[in-house]
Design an enzyme around this catalytic site. Structure first.
Site, PDB file in Angstrom:
ATOM      1  N   ALA A  58       5.902   6.431   2.948  1.00  0.00           N
ATOM      2  CA  ALA A  58       5.388   5.929   1.677  1.00  0.00           C
ATOM      3  C   ALA A  58       4.829   4.519   1.807  1.00  0.00           C
ATOM      4  CB  ALA A  58       6.487   5.964   0.619  1.00  0.00           C
ATOM      5  N   GLU A  59       5.452   3.702   2.642  1.00  0.00           N
ATOM      6  CA  GLU A  59       5.038   2.301   2.770  1.00  0.00           C
ATOM      7  C   GLU A  59       3.757   2.135   3.585  1.00  0.00           C
ATOM      8  OE1 GLU A  59       6.066  -0.506   1.529  1.00  0.00           O
ATOM      9  OE2 GLU A  59       7.833   0.214   0.466  1.00  0.00           O
ATOM     10  N   SER A  60       3.670   2.802   4.732  1.00  0.00           N
ATOM     11  CA  SER A  60       2.572   2.505   5.658  1.00  0.00           C
ATOM     12  C   SER A  60       1.921   3.725   6.279  1.00  0.00           C
ATOM     13  CB  SER A  60       3.091   1.612   6.794  1.00  0.00           C
ATOM     14  OG  SER A  60       4.004   2.348   7.602  1.00  0.00           O
ATOM     15  N   LEU A  97       0.826  -1.193   0.000  1.00  0.00           N
ATOM     16  CA  LEU A  97       0.000   0.000   0.000  1.00  0.00           C
ATOM     17  C   LEU A  97       0.865   1.248   0.000  1.00  0.00           C
ATOM     18  CD1 LEU A  97      -2.662  -1.083   2.638  1.00  0.00           C
ATOM     19  CD2 LEU A  97      -2.872  -1.136   0.155  1.00  0.00           C
ATOM     20  N   TYR A 101       6.506   5.153  -7.049  1.00  0.00           N
ATOM     21  CA  TYR A 101       7.025   4.943  -5.693  1.00  0.00           C
ATOM     22  C   TYR A 101       8.381   5.613  -5.529  1.00  0.00           C
ATOM     23  CZ  TYR A 101       8.919   2.421  -1.649  1.00  0.00           C
ATOM     24  OH  TYR A 101       9.491   2.101  -0.434  1.00  0.00           O
TER      25      TYR A 101
END
Length: 202
Positions: free
Chosen positions: A93-95, A27, A181
Site C-alpha cells: 500500500a505504501e510503495s 503515495l 488507506y
C-alpha cells in the site's frame, strides 16, 4: 515529486492502476479505488478484462521487487514480532515495493518513512531497504502497542500520525485518504492471509 520508477516501468496488464497522494505526501496505489477516495488513474489497461476479485497490483517492477525483498521482509517481521502478511500489506500500500519511492514531502523508500520518523528509529539512510524496513516495521509494531493492538487504529496512525488518531479520541481520523488507506491495507492483509503463503512463517 512523482514516483518515476513506477510511472515509467514496464507493466504486465491485468487491471487499471490508480494512485493517490495524501495530505502528508504519501503515495498509495490500488486497482479498486473507493468512491470519493481521491485516487486518480495512473495507468490504463489496454485490454479491459472482467473485474477480478483480487486487488493485486500487477506492475512488473512491483512483482520483481516483492520477490527480491520477501526474504528480508519476512526476516524483519519475525524480528520485530509482526505478521509477515501484515508487513507485506503495508509495504504494498505504501510503495508497491519500490525502494526508491519518494513523495513530494520527503517520505522515502519501501515503507515511506518521513525524515522525522526515520531519525526517531535510527534510520540514517532511508534508501537502504533493510534500514527502511526495520524502521518502518518497528514503528508499526510500536503503534500496535500504543493502541492496544487495535490494527485499524495502528494503520490509521501509520498513515496520518499517532497524534491525529489521539486528537480524534483514539479513532480513525475522518480523512478520506486515511479511511481508504485502512480499508486498503486490511484488504491486502486478508488476501495475504487467505493465500496461505505466510502460514509457515507465523
Amino acid at each position: 515529486m512523482v514516483l518515476a520508477g513506477l510511472l515509467f516501468c514496464s507493466v504486465s496488464a491485468v487491471a487499471d492502476i490508480y494512485k493517490y497522494e495524501d495530505r502528508n505526501g504519501k503515495l498509495h496505489f490500488t486497482d479498486r479505488p473507493m468512491k470519493g477516495s481521491g485516487y486518480r488513474l495512473l495507468w490504463h489497461s489496454p485490454t479491459r478484462q472482467k473485474k477480478s476479485t483480487s486487488s493485486r497490483i500487477d506492475l512488473a517492477s512491483s512483482d520483481r521487487n516483492r520477490h527480491l525483498y520477501s526474504p528480508m521482509i519476512e526476516e524483519i517481521a519475525k524480528k520485530v514480532r509482526l505478521k509477515a502478511a501484515l508487513l507485506h500489506a503495508v509495504i504494498k500500500a505504501e510503495s508497491a515495493y519500490d525502494p526508491r519511492a519518494l513523495s513530494r514531502t520527503g517520505a522515502k523508500g519501501l515503507m515511506q518513512l518521513m525524515p522525522d520518523t526515520a531519525k526517531r528509529y535510527g534510520v540514517y539512510d532511508s534508501w537502504d531497504p533493510r534500514s527502511n524496513l526495520t524502521g518502518g516495521a518497528t514503528y508499526l509494531r510500536d503503534l500496535l502497542i500504543m493502541f492496544n493492538n487495535d490494527l485499524r487504529l495502528a494503520l490509521a496512525a501509520y498513515n496520518a500520525g499517532e497524534n491525529a488518531v489521539k486528537r480524534f479520541g483514539n479513532s480513525i481520523p475522518p480523512y478520506p485518504e486515511t479511511e481508504a488507506y485502512v480499508v486498503r491495507v486490511l484488504d491486502l492483509y486478508r488476501e495475504n492471509q487467505s493465500s496461505g503463503q505466510f502460514a509457515a512463517l507465523e
